[in-house]
Scaffold this motif. Sequence first.
Motif, mmCIF file in Angstrom:
data_model
loop_
_atom_site.group_PDB
_atom_site.id
_atom_site.type_symbol
_atom_site.label_atom_id
_atom_site.label_comp_id
_atom_site.label_asym_id
_atom_site.label_seq_id
_atom_site.Cartn_x
_atom_site.Cartn_y
_atom_site.Cartn_z
ATOM 1 N N THR A 1 19.128 -38.689 -28.082
ATOM 2 C CA THR A 1 18.484 -39.998 -28.043
ATOM 3 C C THR A 1 19.564 -41.064 -27.880
ATOM 4 O OG1 THR A 1 16.886 -41.459 -29.169
ATOM 5 C CG2 THR A 1 18.498 -40.336 -30.558
ATOM 6 N N LEU B 1 13.428 -42.026 -34.998
ATOM 7 C CA LEU B 1 14.410 -41.156 -35.643
ATOM 8 C C LEU B 1 13.944 -40.729 -37.030
ATOM 9 C CD1 LEU B 1 17.778 -42.896 -34.678
ATOM 10 C CD2 LEU B 1 16.692 -40.931 -33.611
ATOM 11 N N GLU B 2 13.313 -41.640 -37.760
ATOM 12 C CA GLU B 2 12.811 -41.301 -39.087
ATOM 13 C C GLU B 2 11.743 -40.211 -39.009
ATOM 14 O OE1 GLU B 2 11.011 -43.525 -43.072
ATOM 15 O OE2 GLU B 2 11.207 -44.625 -41.183
ATOM 16 N N LEU C 1 11.493 -37.952 -36.576
ATOM 17 C CA LEU C 1 12.030 -36.706 -36.039
ATOM 18 C C LEU C 1 12.997 -35.992 -36.981
ATOM 19 C CD1 LEU C 1 12.816 -37.620 -32.317
ATOM 20 C CD2 LEU C 1 10.946 -36.231 -33.184
ATOM 21 N N THR C 2 13.779 -36.750 -37.757
ATOM 22 C CA THR C 2 14.878 -36.173 -38.522
ATOM 23 C C THR C 2 14.472 -34.979 -39.382
ATOM 24 O OG1 THR C 2 16.105 -38.250 -38.512
ATOM 25 C CG2 THR C 2 16.672 -36.660 -40.221
ATOM 26 N N PRO C 3 13.379 -35.041 -40.149
ATOM 27 C CA PRO C 3 13.049 -33.875 -40.979
ATOM 28 C C PRO C 3 12.435 -32.712 -40.206
ATOM 29 C CG PRO C 3 11.474 -35.640 -41.355
ATOM 30 C CD PRO C 3 12.488 -36.171 -40.403
ATOM 31 N N ARG C 4 12.162 -32.912 -38.919
ATOM 32 C CA ARG C 4 11.426 -31.904 -38.146
ATOM 33 C C ARG C 4 12.305 -31.102 -37.185
ATOM 34 N NH1 ARG C 4 5.995 -33.335 -37.717
ATOM 35 N NH2 ARG C 4 5.748 -31.258 -36.779
ATOM 36 N N ARG D 1 16.255 -29.541 -35.646
ATOM 37 C CA ARG D 1 17.521 -28.949 -36.072
ATOM 38 C C ARG D 1 18.605 -30.000 -36.197
ATOM 39 N NH1 ARG D 1 20.685 -24.165 -32.717
ATOM 40 N NH2 ARG D 1 22.434 -23.896 -34.164
ATOM 41 N N ASP D 2 18.669 -30.903 -35.197
ATOM 42 C CA ASP D 2 19.684 -31.947 -35.237
ATOM 43 C C ASP D 2 19.375 -33.000 -34.178
ATOM 44 O OD1 ASP D 2 21.900 -33.292 -36.136
ATOM 45 O OD2 ASP D 2 23.286 -31.635 -35.837
ATOM 46 N N LEU D 3 20.007 -34.166 -34.320
ATOM 47 C CA LEU D 3 19.887 -35.257 -33.361
ATOM 48 C C LEU D 3 21.267 -35.589 -32.812
ATOM 49 C CD1 LEU D 3 17.533 -37.590 -35.424
ATOM 50 C CD2 LEU D 3 16.878 -36.324 -33.378
ATOM 51 N N ARG D 4 21.299 -36.065 -31.562
ATOM 52 C CA ARG D 4 22.549 -36.463 -30.928
ATOM 53 C C ARG D 4 22.381 -37.843 -30.295
ATOM 54 N NH1 ARG D 4 24.062 -32.852 -33.441
ATOM 55 N NH2 ARG D 4 25.210 -30.956 -32.829
#
Length: 283
Positions: free
Chosen positions: A184, A200-201, A203-206, A208-211
């Motif tokens: 993102t 982001l809030e 997606l974060t718990p759902r 593996r990771d964010l970039r």
Amino acid sequence: MTATSASAPASVSAPAEHADPAALRALAESAALRVRELILERRRTGIGAVDTKSSAIDVVTEVDREAEHLLRDILLTARPADGFLGEEGTAQIAGTSGIVWVVDPIDGTTNFVTGAGPFAVSVAAVSAPGYPASWSAYAGAIALCLGNTATELFSAHAGGGATAQGRAISVLDGADLNAAIIATGLAYDPAIRRRQAATLEALTPRVRDLRIGGSAAADLCAVAAGHVAAYVERGLAPWDWAAGALIVTEAGGVLVGETGDRPDAELLLAGGAGIVATLRSLV
């Protein structure tokens, strides 16, 4: 205006004036590589003055403008009847051929200035200017710069598949968010950033990771090559994803664009069909 959606904005049709998509791809590749050499040389020898555009954190350099001038000269010398649309506004030309080159001379200028991440030269041949959902994309190339010397060339043409350094690439399959790395970005407009923070809030718990890499073009290349599962972004301009959209779709992926009556309502999702369908319900 009620939000509308369109899948796979980088649609495919025969180019105007019987232009060969493969030939347009070759020209896009050549132009992107020549400009990549210019910006890498300028980065080694000095980038000159750094200014701002839409906000105090939206930077532009003399090299951005110089690179856009060079792209225009290369492309329109080869095809003088074509149109031209660039991020820096050095020239906006309608053309008469029915083909418009949409370019971002340096996508990820902040990374270019600071060395914090990737930046890229993005070049696309499309059927008309405007919002990408309304055009047909014929060819695109992204010269991705990973540092002062490490580079990679991604490209595609309509019906011809997508490659990285000449090797065929494809998006990841699957729809499991728990195993997914999602790319993102952050916009320069505070209103858009607030919407991005909410995404982001969610997606974060759902996942593996964010970039957050700082270059839409680089992120779309990562999706096309299967390095990340998907890309989610708000507030992009046409030049940010004109080439990347085609590269993703030719790598077997899909794009979903949604527009609304505010810039912060605009949304782009890119990735495999399964993961994009799953993400639509969350963002």
